[in-house]
Design a protein around this motif. Structure first.
Motif, PDB file in Angstrom:
ATOM      1  N   ALA A 127       0.829  -1.223   0.000  1.00 58.51           N
ATOM      2  CA  ALA A 127       0.000   0.000   0.000  1.00 58.51           C
ATOM      3  C   ALA A 127       0.858   1.265   0.000  1.00 58.51           C
ATOM      4  N   ARG A 128       1.961   1.260   0.739  1.00 61.54           N
ATOM      5  CA  ARG A 128       2.823   2.435   0.832  1.00 61.54           C
ATOM      6  C   ARG A 128       3.358   2.818  -0.554  1.00 61.54           C
ATOM      7  N   GLU A 129       3.865   1.818  -1.271  1.00 65.13           N
ATOM      8  CA  GLU A 129       4.449   2.079  -2.589  1.00 65.13           C
ATOM      9  C   GLU A 129       3.378   2.548  -3.572  1.00 65.13           C
ATOM     10  N   GLU A 130       2.230   1.875  -3.516  1.00 65.12           N
ATOM     11  CA  GLU A 130       1.106   2.248  -4.397  1.00 65.12           C
ATOM     12  C   GLU A 130       0.671   3.692  -4.151  1.00 65.12           C
ATOM     13  N   TRP A 131       0.536   4.042  -2.874  1.00 62.49           N
ATOM     14  CA  TRP A 131       0.099   5.390  -2.458  1.00 62.49           C
ATOM     15  C   TRP A 131       1.077   6.443  -2.977  1.00 62.49           C
ATOM     16  N   PRO A 169      13.697  18.292  -5.463  1.00 59.88           N
ATOM     17  CA  PRO A 169      13.508  17.274  -4.420  1.00 59.88           C
ATOM     18  C   PRO A 169      12.311  16.353  -4.699  1.00 59.88           C
ATOM     19  N   GLN A 170      11.259  16.898  -5.295  1.00 59.08           N
ATOM     20  CA  GLN A 170      10.087  16.060  -5.585  1.00 59.08           C
ATOM     21  C   GLN A 170      10.406  15.035  -6.671  1.00 59.08           C
ATOM     22  N   VAL A 171      11.229  15.433  -7.640  1.00 56.79           N
ATOM     23  CA  VAL A 171      11.638  14.488  -8.693  1.00 56.79           C
ATOM     24  C   VAL A 171      12.542  13.397  -8.089  1.00 56.79           C
ATOM     25  N   TYR A 172      13.419  13.810  -7.186  1.00 59.17           N
ATOM     26  CA  TYR A 172      14.279  12.823  -6.497  1.00 59.17           C
ATOM     27  C   TYR A 172      13.388  11.770  -5.809  1.00 59.17           C
ATOM     28  N   ASN A 173      12.368  12.288  -5.143  1.00 59.40           N
ATOM     29  CA  ASN A 173      11.427  11.435  -4.433  1.00 59.40           C
ATOM     30  C   ASN A 173      10.640  10.523  -5.382  1.00 59.40           C
ATOM     31  N   ALA A 174      10.229  11.095  -6.505  1.00 59.22           N
ATOM     32  CA  ALA A 174       9.473  10.321  -7.501  1.00 59.22           C
ATOM     33  C   ALA A 174      10.324   9.147  -7.996  1.00 59.22           C
ATOM     34  N   ARG A 175      11.573   9.424  -8.281  1.00 59.84           N
ATOM     35  CA  ARG A 175      12.468   8.363  -8.793  1.00 59.84           C
ATOM     36  C   ARG A 175      12.687   7.303  -7.717  1.00 59.84           C
ATOM     37  N   ARG A 176      12.800   7.773  -6.491  1.00 53.31           N
ATOM     38  CA  ARG A 176      13.012   6.840  -5.379  1.00 53.31           C
ATOM     39  C   ARG A 176      11.851   5.851  -5.262  1.00 53.31           C
ATOM     40  N   TRP A 177      10.654   6.327  -5.545  1.00 57.07           N
ATOM     41  CA  TRP A 177       9.480   5.456  -5.428  1.00 57.07           C
ATOM     42  C   TRP A 177       9.138   4.763  -6.748  1.00 57.07           C
ATOM     43  N   GLY A 178       9.965   4.953  -7.753  1.00 57.43           N
ATOM     44  CA  GLY A 178       9.762   4.242  -9.024  1.00 57.43           C
ATOM     45  C   GLY A 178       8.646   4.800  -9.878  1.00 57.43           C
ATOM     46  N   VAL A 179       8.382   6.100  -9.763  1.00 59.35           N
ATOM     47  CA  VAL A 179       7.349   6.723 -10.625  1.00 59.35           C
ATOM     48  C   VAL A 179       7.844   6.731 -12.069  1.00 59.35           C
ATOM     49  N   ASP A 180       6.952   6.381 -12.992  1.00 60.01           N
ATOM     50  CA  ASP A 180       7.291   6.393 -14.416  1.00 60.01           C
ATOM     51  C   ASP A 180       7.382   7.855 -14.876  1.00 60.01           C
ATOM     52  N   MET A 181       8.563   8.277 -15.274  1.00 60.96           N
ATOM     53  CA  MET A 181       8.792   9.689 -15.613  1.00 60.96           C
ATOM     54  C   MET A 181       8.626   9.944 -17.113  1.00 60.96           C
ATOM     55  N   SER A 182       8.222   8.899 -17.873  1.00 61.01           N
ATOM     56  CA  SER A 182       8.255   9.045 -19.334  1.00 61.01           C
ATOM     57  C   SER A 182       7.302  10.128 -19.865  1.00 61.01           C
ATOM     58  N   GLY A 183       6.197  10.391 -19.176  1.00 57.47           N
ATOM     59  CA  GLY A 183       5.266  11.412 -19.677  1.00 57.47           C
ATOM     60  C   GLY A 183       5.529  12.797 -19.088  1.00 57.47           C
ATOM     61  N   LEU A 184       6.706  12.967 -18.500  1.00 60.02           N
ATOM     62  CA  LEU A 184       6.973  14.212 -17.766  1.00 60.02           C
ATOM     63  C   LEU A 184       8.215  14.910 -18.340  1.00 60.02           C
ATOM     64  N   LYS A 185       8.186  15.117 -19.659  1.00 58.17           N
ATOM     65  CA  LYS A 185       9.397  15.579 -20.352  1.00 58.17           C
ATOM     66  C   LYS A 185       9.908  16.932 -19.856  1.00 58.17           C
TER      67      LYS A 185
END
Ligand SMILES: N[C@@H](CCC(=O)N[C@@H](CS)C(=O)NCC(=O)O)C(=O)O
Length: 210
Positions: A127-131, A169-185
């Motif tokens: 749940a944590r990762e999904e959230w 910092p938010q992008v660092y966090n996004a990468r840490r949680w494995g957010v797909d960055m492909s649509g965020l050019k």
């Protein structure tokens, strides 16, 4: 200037914002690590400094300042030439709107104590990762739509502002949680431009880690 002390946690994005600001302004500071994982932010000595029990806290000019964005605004007003906030009132509003989209819409729902509480009321172990993935991705896609309408090398214009101090910092966090960055050019481009600047490099969690 008296000694400047930043109470921070290396992985905290609110602390990361303030480290970048201090570096951009060329303010020398020492850090006191507050280990969130060990609950150091809930101990009486830290609560005496910051009764909210959150990092960062900055001690500067003999004053104790809390809340990362108000700390950054204090520094920006102290040194208006640094450009962290534009001089034009409407431009300033736009920079604040970009910063708040992260600091007020994404960050609070992904904070440690929020997600820790979630884990006490749900059974799913993932749940944590999904959230985290859901809310960071959703917030960044909304921000991307806003940034897409703006020109410039950075979030607002051709120099870093408070908006970039929140974005990186938010992008660092996004990468840490494995957010797909492909649509965020646009976000990825701004982040890599910031990563070339020494002030951002020196503030990176890998460098801040005790
Ligand atoms: N709005 C505050 C947020 C500070 C904040 O939430 N810091 C996080 C780390 S990024 C924290 O201390 N979390 C501890 C917790 O959730 O218990 C600011 O911008 O300074």
């Amino acid at each position: 200037m008296k000694e400047v002390v930043l109470y921070d946690y290396w992985r905290s994005s609110a602390s990361y914002r303030v480290r970048i600001a201090l570096n951009l302004l060329g303010i020398d500071y020492t850090t006191v690590p507050v280990n969130l994982l060990e609950g150091a932010h809930r101990r009486p000595d830290y609560l005496a400094l910051n009764p909210q029990g959150l990092v960062p806290t900055l001690v500067i000019d003999g004053k104790t300042l809390t809340q990362s964005l108000s700390i950054i605004e204090y520094l920006a007003e102290l040194r208006p030439e640094c450009g962290l906030l534009p001089s034009d009132i409407l431009d300033r509003q736009h920079v604040r709107a970009l910063a708040y989209a992260i600091a007020m819409d994404i960050h609070p729902i992904c904070n440690t104590h929020v997600v820790a509480h979630l884990m006490t009321i749900v059974d799913e172990t993932d749940a944590r990762e999904e959230w985290m993935k859901h809310f960071i991705s959703d917030g960044l896609h909304r921000l991307e739509a806003v940034l897409d309408k703006l020109d410039g090398q950075f979030s607002f214009g051709d120099a870093p502002t408070m908006a970039d101090l929140c974005l990186v910092p938010q992008v660092y966090n996004a990468r840490r949680w494995g957010v797909d960055m492909s649509g965020l050019k646009r976000i990825v481009d701004i982040d890599s431009r910031c990563a070339q600047l020494p002030a951002f490099q020196a503030a990176h969690p890998d460098r801040a880690k005790p």
